[in-house]
Scaffold this motif. Structure first.
Motif, PDB file in Angstrom:
ATOM      1  N   GLU A  59       6.864  -1.042  -2.744  1.00 25.77           N
ATOM      2  CA  GLU A  59       6.230  -2.424  -3.500  1.00 25.77           C
ATOM      3  C   GLU A  59       4.669  -2.770  -3.195  1.00 25.77           C
ATOM      4  OE1 GLU A  59       8.883  -5.289  -1.872  1.00 25.77           O
ATOM      5  OE2 GLU A  59      10.613  -4.601  -2.720  1.00 25.77           O
ATOM      6  N   ASP A  60       4.046  -2.613  -2.385  1.00 26.37           N
ATOM      7  CA  ASP A  60       2.750  -2.715  -2.093  1.00 26.37           C
ATOM      8  C   ASP A  60       1.846  -1.647  -2.151  1.00 26.37           C
ATOM      9  OD1 ASP A  60       3.416  -5.074  -1.289  1.00 26.37           O
ATOM     10  OD2 ASP A  60       3.973  -4.941   0.729  1.00 26.37           O
ATOM     11  N   LEU A  61       2.354  -0.387  -2.865  1.00 27.33           N
ATOM     12  CA  LEU A  61       1.493   0.695  -2.886  1.00 27.33           C
ATOM     13  C   LEU A  61       0.326   0.522  -3.948  1.00 27.33           C
ATOM     14  CD1 LEU A  61       0.929   3.667  -2.282  1.00 27.33           C
ATOM     15  CD2 LEU A  61       2.564   4.187  -4.285  1.00 27.33           C
ATOM     16  N   ASP A  62      -0.904   0.666  -3.724  1.00 29.89           N
ATOM     17  CA  ASP A  62      -2.223   0.493  -4.580  1.00 29.89           C
ATOM     18  C   ASP A  62      -2.585   1.845  -5.106  1.00 29.89           C
ATOM     19  OD1 ASP A  62      -4.149  -1.390  -5.780  1.00 29.89           O
ATOM     20  OD2 ASP A  62      -5.502   0.029  -4.638  1.00 29.89           O
ATOM     21  N   ARG A  88      -1.560  -2.667  -0.512  1.00 29.85           N
ATOM     22  CA  ARG A  88      -2.343  -3.826  -0.881  1.00 29.85           C
ATOM     23  C   ARG A  88      -1.379  -5.129  -1.086  1.00 29.85           C
ATOM     24  NH1 ARG A  88      -7.345  -4.822  -2.911  1.00 29.85           N
ATOM     25  NH2 ARG A  88      -7.321  -2.655  -3.524  1.00 29.85           N
ATOM     26  N   ASP A  89      -1.486  -6.118  -0.319  1.00 28.90           N
ATOM     27  CA  ASP A  89      -0.567  -7.075  -0.383  1.00 28.90           C
ATOM     28  C   ASP A  89      -1.548  -8.661  -0.442  1.00 28.90           C
ATOM     29  OD1 ASP A  89       1.629  -9.059  -0.223  1.00 28.90           O
ATOM     30  OD2 ASP A  89       1.933  -8.802   1.738  1.00 28.90           O
ATOM     31  N   GLU A  90      -1.149  -9.363  -1.476  1.00 31.32           N
ATOM     32  CA  GLU A  90      -1.534 -10.605  -1.822  1.00 31.32           C
ATOM     33  C   GLU A  90      -0.925 -11.632  -2.134  1.00 31.32           C
ATOM     34  OE1 GLU A  90      -4.367 -10.032  -4.914  1.00 31.32           O
ATOM     35  OE2 GLU A  90      -5.732  -8.786  -4.122  1.00 31.32           O
ATOM     36  N   SER A  91      -0.203 -12.090  -1.087  1.00 32.92           N
ATOM     37  CA  SER A  91       0.783 -12.855  -1.080  1.00 32.92           C
ATOM     38  C   SER A  91       0.773 -14.356  -1.465  1.00 32.92           C
ATOM     39  CB  SER A  91       1.414 -13.077   0.340  1.00 32.92           C
ATOM     40  OG  SER A  91       0.309 -13.406   1.314  1.00 32.92           O
ATOM     41  N   GLY A  92      -0.672 -14.878  -1.667  1.00 27.61           N
ATOM     42  CA  GLY A  92      -1.068 -16.135  -1.795  1.00 27.61           C
ATOM     43  C   GLY A  92      -0.710 -17.056  -0.636  1.00 27.61           C
ATOM     44  N   ARG A  93      -0.544 -18.425  -0.891  1.00 30.73           N
ATOM     45  CA  ARG A  93      -0.161 -19.212   0.045  1.00 30.73           C
ATOM     46  C   ARG A  93       1.262 -19.477   0.349  1.00 30.73           C
ATOM     47  NH1 ARG A  93      -4.621 -24.326  -0.985  1.00 30.73           N
ATOM     48  NH2 ARG A  93      -6.457 -23.109  -1.277  1.00 30.73           N
ATOM     49  N   VAL A  94       1.665 -19.489   1.600  1.00 31.71           N
ATOM     50  CA  VAL A  94       2.997 -19.694   2.054  1.00 31.71           C
ATOM     51  C   VAL A  94       2.871 -20.943   3.052  1.00 31.71           C
ATOM     52  CG1 VAL A  94       4.775 -18.656   3.233  1.00 31.71           C
ATOM     53  CG2 VAL A  94       3.091 -17.219   1.879  1.00 31.71           C
ATOM     54  N   MET A 112      -4.304   4.581   5.015  1.00 32.98           N
ATOM     55  CA  MET A 112      -4.372   5.802   5.921  1.00 32.98           C
ATOM     56  C   MET A 112      -4.743   7.008   5.186  1.00 32.98           C
ATOM     57  SD  MET A 112      -0.960   7.119   7.974  1.00 32.98           S
ATOM     58  CE  MET A 112      -1.037   6.055   9.192  1.00 32.98           C
ATOM     59  N   THR A 113      -5.453   7.903   5.865  1.00 29.33           N
ATOM     60  CA  THR A 113      -5.690   9.366   5.259  1.00 29.33           C
ATOM     61  C   THR A 113      -5.421  10.143   6.434  1.00 29.33           C
ATOM     62  OG1 THR A 113      -7.584   8.483   3.696  1.00 29.33           O
ATOM     63  CG2 THR A 113      -7.486  10.861   4.327  1.00 29.33           C
ATOM     64  N   LEU A 114      -4.457  11.514   6.246  1.00 25.21           N
ATOM     65  CA  LEU A 114      -4.334  12.549   6.813  1.00 25.21           C
ATOM     66  C   LEU A 114      -4.886  13.613   6.046  1.00 25.21           C
ATOM     67  CD1 LEU A 114      -0.587  11.882   8.173  1.00 25.21           C
ATOM     68  CD2 LEU A 114      -2.660  12.303   9.568  1.00 25.21           C
ATOM     69  N   LEU A 115      -5.917  14.249   6.827  1.00 23.75           N
ATOM     70  CA  LEU A 115      -6.507  15.549   6.073  1.00 23.75           C
ATOM     71  C   LEU A 115      -6.200  16.949   7.179  1.00 23.75           C
ATOM     72  CD1 LEU A 115      -7.911  17.119   3.776  1.00 23.75           C
ATOM     73  CD2 LEU A 115     -10.019  16.272   5.101  1.00 23.75           C
ATOM     74  N   ASP A 116      -5.595  17.741   7.166  1.00 26.83           N
ATOM     75  CA  ASP A 116      -5.284  19.103   7.610  1.00 26.83           C
ATOM     76  C   ASP A 116      -6.281  20.005   6.979  1.00 26.83           C
ATOM     77  OD1 ASP A 116      -3.646  17.639   9.181  1.00 26.83           O
ATOM     78  OD2 ASP A 116      -1.846  18.645   8.445  1.00 26.83           O
ATOM     79  N   ILE A 117      -7.011  20.845   7.662  1.00 29.04           N
ATOM     80  CA  ILE A 117      -8.044  21.839   7.113  1.00 29.04           C
ATOM     81  C   ILE A 117      -7.868  23.063   8.228  1.00 29.04           C
ATOM     82  CG2 ILE A 117     -10.313  22.522   6.564  1.00 29.04           C
ATOM     83  CD1 ILE A 117     -11.025  19.609   6.535  1.00 29.04           C
ATOM     84  N   THR A 118      -7.361  23.795   7.587  1.00 34.03           N
ATOM     85  CA  THR A 118      -6.842  24.958   8.487  1.00 34.03           C
ATOM     86  C   THR A 118      -7.080  26.419   8.085  1.00 34.03           C
ATOM     87  OG1 THR A 118      -4.595  25.204   7.404  1.00 34.03           O
ATOM     88  CG2 THR A 118      -4.767  23.873   9.537  1.00 34.03           C
ATOM     89  N   GLY A 119      -7.076  27.278   9.039  1.00 36.64           N
ATOM     90  CA  GLY A 119      -7.063  28.840   8.580  1.00 36.64           C
ATOM     91  C   GLY A 119      -5.737  29.320   8.700  1.00 36.64           C
TER      92      GLY A 119
END
Length: 253
Positions: A59-62, A88-94, A112-119
């Protein structure tokens, strides 16, 4: 005549060697429907132990980029595996419960970034059997939070919290691949890494179906579990898990 035969034999040998030594490339865009588990403890006392389902994250995927690229030449090769997600979450005022008309606003961007660089070392050079993975894993976490407290139109408090942490691990893993009847095959990948993180491990079984005139396409379905023990304060302990089903489409050239 003997000279012509010898020249032809050398030409065929060179052509065969060149073909055997040619780079084989594959690109696999994939989707990992992962839940996120967070476990925070201070002085061995659990403060947070929760799992955020994939549906809530979606639901919050940007933005998202999930891609694996691999190149093999004979027994040796290299691979790059990228998992990059921004929420991204812009909930406004609660309204605050029990407050005299006070409201709280929260705008959050988390990445979050996961980067695997392998031989890759494949003793048989045919993508079958046991192979070795070795290289590095990069983990980057980003948080940008804007919190505000309001009484009507008046701002009582306004605070921005930003963090950007990067951890680099040395990685070692094994991959086992085999064939099944028809155009089906299977694969199991397991790895461990440490250095920037206290300890990270991952396991991912998958099954695939090959098709195309040269079987250059492969549809993959599997499951991956990745657990990270992240460095934190002297008294605090932060563990995070990513767990869920994945599907991918690989094409070779």
């Amino acid at each position: 005549m003997k000279t012509r035969i010898l020249v032809a034999a050398i030409a065929l040998t060179v052509a065969g060697t060149a073909s055997a030594e040619a780079w084989r490339w594959s690109v696999t865009p994939y989707l990992w429907a992962t839940d996120v588990g967070i476990d925070v403890a201070v002085h061995d006392r659990a403060l947070v132990d929760t799992t955020i389902p994939f549906d809530d994250l979606l639901e919050d995927l940007d933005s998202a980029a999930l891609l694996r690229v691999e190149a093999m030449r004979g027994e040796h090769g290299m691979a790059l595996d990228l998992f990059d997600v921004v929420l991204r979450d812009e909930s406004g005022r609660v309204p605050l419960p029990g407050g005299p008309g006070d409201e709280l606003s929260l705008n959050a961007e988390i990445g979050m970034t996961l980067l695997d660089i392998t031989g890759v070392y494949d003793p048989e050079g045919d993508g079958q059997g046991l192979g070795l993975l070795y290289g590095a894993r990069l983990l980057n976490q980003r948080e940008n939070l804007a919190v505000g407290l309001y009484a009507g139109e008046d701002a009582l408090a306004d605070r921005r919290i930003e963090a950007d942490d990067t951890y680099v691990d040395g990685l070692l893993g094994l991959r086992y691949a085999g064939s099944l009847p028809g155009r089906w095959d299977y694969e199991l990948v397991a790895d461990v890494s440490t250095g920037g993180t206290e300890f990270t491990w991952s396991v991912a079984p998958a099954i695939g179906f090959r098709f195309g005139s040269r079987e250059q396409y492969r549809l993959t379905a599997g499951y991956r579990h990745l657990a990270m023990d992240l460095p934190s304060g002297q008294a605090a302990d932060l563990d995070m898990t990513l767990t869920g089903f994945l599907v991918g489409f690989r094409f070779e050239f």
